[in-house]
Write a protein that holds these residues in place. Structure first.
Motif, PDB file in Angstrom:
ATOM      1  N   VAL A  89      -1.390   3.304 -10.822  1.00  0.00           N
ATOM      2  CA  VAL A  89      -0.390   2.333 -10.374  1.00  0.00           C
ATOM      3  C   VAL A  89       0.366   1.771 -11.569  1.00  0.00           C
ATOM      4  O   VAL A  89      -0.235   1.316 -12.551  1.00  0.00           O
ATOM      5  CB  VAL A  89      -1.044   1.181  -9.592  1.00  0.00           C
ATOM      6  CG1 VAL A  89       0.010   0.160  -9.174  1.00  0.00           C
ATOM      7  CG2 VAL A  89      -1.787   1.712  -8.372  1.00  0.00           C
ATOM      8  N   ASN A  90       1.675   1.800 -11.481  1.00  0.00           N
ATOM      9  CA  ASN A  90       2.509   1.150 -12.493  1.00  0.00           C
ATOM     10  C   ASN A  90       2.780  -0.275 -12.013  1.00  0.00           C
ATOM     11  O   ASN A  90       3.747  -0.541 -11.304  1.00  0.00           O
ATOM     12  CB  ASN A  90       3.810   1.918 -12.687  1.00  0.00           C
ATOM     13  CG  ASN A  90       4.675   1.301 -13.782  1.00  0.00           C
ATOM     14  OD1 ASN A  90       4.354   0.242 -14.338  1.00  0.00           O
ATOM     15  ND2 ASN A  90       5.774   1.960 -14.100  1.00  0.00           N
ATOM     16  N   TRP A  91       1.896  -1.198 -12.361  1.00  0.00           N
ATOM     17  CA  TRP A  91       2.005  -2.573 -11.865  1.00  0.00           C
ATOM     18  C   TRP A  91       3.264  -3.271 -12.360  1.00  0.00           C
ATOM     19  O   TRP A  91       3.715  -4.228 -11.741  1.00  0.00           O
ATOM     20  CB  TRP A  91       0.767  -3.372 -12.279  1.00  0.00           C
ATOM     21  CG  TRP A  91      -0.471  -3.007 -11.500  1.00  0.00           C
ATOM     22  CD1 TRP A  91      -1.553  -2.324 -11.954  1.00  0.00           C
ATOM     23  CD2 TRP A  91      -0.737  -3.298 -10.127  1.00  0.00           C
ATOM     24  NE1 TRP A  91      -2.484  -2.161 -10.955  1.00  0.00           N
ATOM     25  CE2 TRP A  91      -2.001  -2.756  -9.817  1.00  0.00           C
ATOM     26  CE3 TRP A  91      -0.019  -3.962  -9.117  1.00  0.00           C
ATOM     27  CZ2 TRP A  91      -2.582  -2.860  -8.553  1.00  0.00           C
ATOM     28  CZ3 TRP A  91      -0.592  -4.058  -7.859  1.00  0.00           C
ATOM     29  CH2 TRP A  91      -1.860  -3.514  -7.588  1.00  0.00           C
ATOM     30  N   THR A  96       5.571  -2.827  -9.493  1.00  0.00           N
ATOM     31  CA  THR A  96       4.976  -2.961  -8.160  1.00  0.00           C
ATOM     32  C   THR A  96       5.039  -4.412  -7.717  1.00  0.00           C
ATOM     33  O   THR A  96       4.230  -5.239  -8.143  1.00  0.00           O
ATOM     34  CB  THR A  96       3.519  -2.455  -8.170  1.00  0.00           C
ATOM     35  OG1 THR A  96       3.488  -1.133  -8.708  1.00  0.00           O
ATOM     36  CG2 THR A  96       2.943  -2.439  -6.762  1.00  0.00           C
ATOM     37  N   ASP A 112       4.954  -7.857  -5.443  1.00  0.00           N
ATOM     38  CA  ASP A 112       4.142  -8.449  -4.384  1.00  0.00           C
ATOM     39  C   ASP A 112       5.042  -9.176  -3.393  1.00  0.00           C
ATOM     40  O   ASP A 112       6.275  -9.074  -3.464  1.00  0.00           O
ATOM     41  CB  ASP A 112       3.059  -9.368  -4.963  1.00  0.00           C
ATOM     42  CG  ASP A 112       3.629 -10.569  -5.731  1.00  0.00           C
ATOM     43  OD1 ASP A 112       4.747 -11.037  -5.407  1.00  0.00           O
ATOM     44  OD2 ASP A 112       2.949 -11.065  -6.655  1.00  0.00           O
ATOM     45  N   PRO A 127      -2.395  -7.630 -10.466  1.00  0.00           N
ATOM     46  CA  PRO A 127      -3.436  -6.908 -11.228  1.00  0.00           C
ATOM     47  C   PRO A 127      -4.424  -7.839 -11.910  1.00  0.00           C
ATOM     48  O   PRO A 127      -5.625  -7.557 -11.949  1.00  0.00           O
ATOM     49  CB  PRO A 127      -2.643  -6.082 -12.241  1.00  0.00           C
ATOM     50  CG  PRO A 127      -1.289  -6.697 -12.275  1.00  0.00           C
ATOM     51  CD  PRO A 127      -1.039  -7.279 -10.929  1.00  0.00           C
ATOM     52  N   PRO A 146       4.880  -3.438  -1.832  1.00  0.00           N
ATOM     53  CA  PRO A 146       4.264  -2.319  -2.561  1.00  0.00           C
ATOM     54  C   PRO A 146       2.919  -2.689  -3.174  1.00  0.00           C
ATOM     55  O   PRO A 146       2.002  -1.869  -3.211  1.00  0.00           O
ATOM     56  CB  PRO A 146       5.304  -1.994  -3.637  1.00  0.00           C
ATOM     57  CG  PRO A 146       6.605  -2.448  -3.055  1.00  0.00           C
ATOM     58  CD  PRO A 146       6.276  -3.683  -2.274  1.00  0.00           C
ATOM     59  N   ALA A 147       2.787  -3.922  -3.625  1.00  0.00           N
ATOM     60  CA  ALA A 147       1.515  -4.351  -4.219  1.00  0.00           C
ATOM     61  C   ALA A 147       0.394  -4.385  -3.186  1.00  0.00           C
ATOM     62  O   ALA A 147      -0.773  -4.185  -3.528  1.00  0.00           O
ATOM     63  CB  ALA A 147       1.686  -5.727  -4.868  1.00  0.00           C
ATOM     64  N   ALA A 207      -0.844  -0.874  -2.985  1.00  0.00           N
ATOM     65  CA  ALA A 207      -1.420  -0.494  -4.273  1.00  0.00           C
ATOM     66  C   ALA A 207      -2.781  -1.147  -4.490  1.00  0.00           C
ATOM     67  O   ALA A 207      -3.663  -0.567  -5.139  1.00  0.00           O
ATOM     68  CB  ALA A 207      -0.468  -0.891  -5.401  1.00  0.00           C
ATOM     69  N   ASN A 257      -2.812   6.541   1.380  1.00  0.00           N
ATOM     70  CA  ASN A 257      -4.132   5.921   1.270  1.00  0.00           C
ATOM     71  C   ASN A 257      -5.096   6.469   2.315  1.00  0.00           C
ATOM     72  O   ASN A 257      -6.035   5.784   2.715  1.00  0.00           O
ATOM     73  CB  ASN A 257      -4.013   4.399   1.431  1.00  0.00           C
ATOM     74  CG  ASN A 257      -3.526   3.718   0.171  1.00  0.00           C
ATOM     75  OD1 ASN A 257      -4.144   3.809  -0.880  1.00  0.00           O
ATOM     76  ND2 ASN A 257      -2.398   3.031   0.275  1.00  0.00           N
TER      77      ASN A 257
END
Length: 241
Positions: free
Chosen positions: A2-4, A7, A9, A18, A49-50, A53, A92
């Motif tokens: 994951v590229n936080w 990403t 929220d 994260p 997206p968060a 993720a 997922n």
């Protein structure tokens, strides 16, 4: 991976989730869980997206954390109810299968949070309308249009009665017609699956309520008879675009 940094929220931020996940993985920090909930499932239909993720890490925590289990279930419910739910869930798929198995094991222990866990399992199986609406059948109401005359019918399934009625805000539920529960041996599909789990776990009130929910109702306005669950599902399933 994951590229936080990219990403977002539910608040549009990229720098909090994260760190909060790392904190709850180290210790059961109540304030961190509260903030995570607000950032991942802030509103009923909002999905970020968060949220997706974070799901694998929440599922890993769910075996030992009630909060993680509930939060993971809420995220799956929102994904299942989204009009692009299949695409969102596909990324997922293995994690969702793992969550479903964990929820099912938890149900077998007959926990205090049985209904909440049952609803989360419904979401895992993409029965989002029941995951969102199903209660304990103590004080449950469902509103839906009659498929024949379009009258707004109130369906009550509770300790005070199980009936179809026309709701009048001055007179209350008028012209009540008793529901016609489905015999257990006539249940099929998702109704049978739900019933079997409730019976397996000795949830008698839930099992009986499911028989009423998947039974028939008579419209007080035109006297036509319709299958309650079919009409409710048709009125509440997401629209494909």
């Amino acid at each position: 991976m994951v590229n936080w940094a990219q990403t977002y929220d539910c608040h549009g931020d990229v720098d909090r989730v994260p760190g909060l996940l790392a904190l709850v993985e180290r210790e059961d920090d109540a304030e961190a869980w509260i903030e995570l909930e607000h950032r991942l499932v802030l509103e009923h239909d909002l999905l970020s997206p968060a949220s997706l993720a974070a799901l694998p890490r929440l599922v890993r925590l769910a075996a030992r954390s009630t909060t993680a289990r509930h939060l993971a279930g809420a995220i799956v419910e929102r994904a299942a109810s989204h009009h692009e739910g299949d695409e969102l869930m596909a990324g997922n798929a293995e994690v969702i299968v793992e969550l479903g198995a964990l929820l099912d094991r938890h149900l077998r222990s007959r926990p205090a949070d049985y209904l909440l866990t049952f609803r989360a399992l419904l979401a895992v199986h993409e029965q989002y309308h029941w995951a969102n609406a199903l209660g304990n059948f103590d004080d449950d109401f469902y509103e839906l249009p009659c498929p024949h005359c379009a009258a707004e019918v109130t369906i009550a399934i509770g300790s005070y009665g199980r009936y179809a009625a026309i709701r009048d805000w001055d007179l209350g539920d008028t012209d009540r017609r008793d529901l016609r529960p489905s015999p257990a041996e006539q249940l099929s599909g998702v109704g049978l699956w739900m019933y079997d789990i409730a019976v397996r776990d000795e949830q008698e009130a839930l099992a009986e309520g499911i028989c009423h929910l998947f039974g028939k109702a008579e419209c007080p306005r035109c006297a036509s008879v319709f299958t309650l669950a079919d009409e409710y599902a048709a009125a509440n399933c997401p629209v494909l675009r």
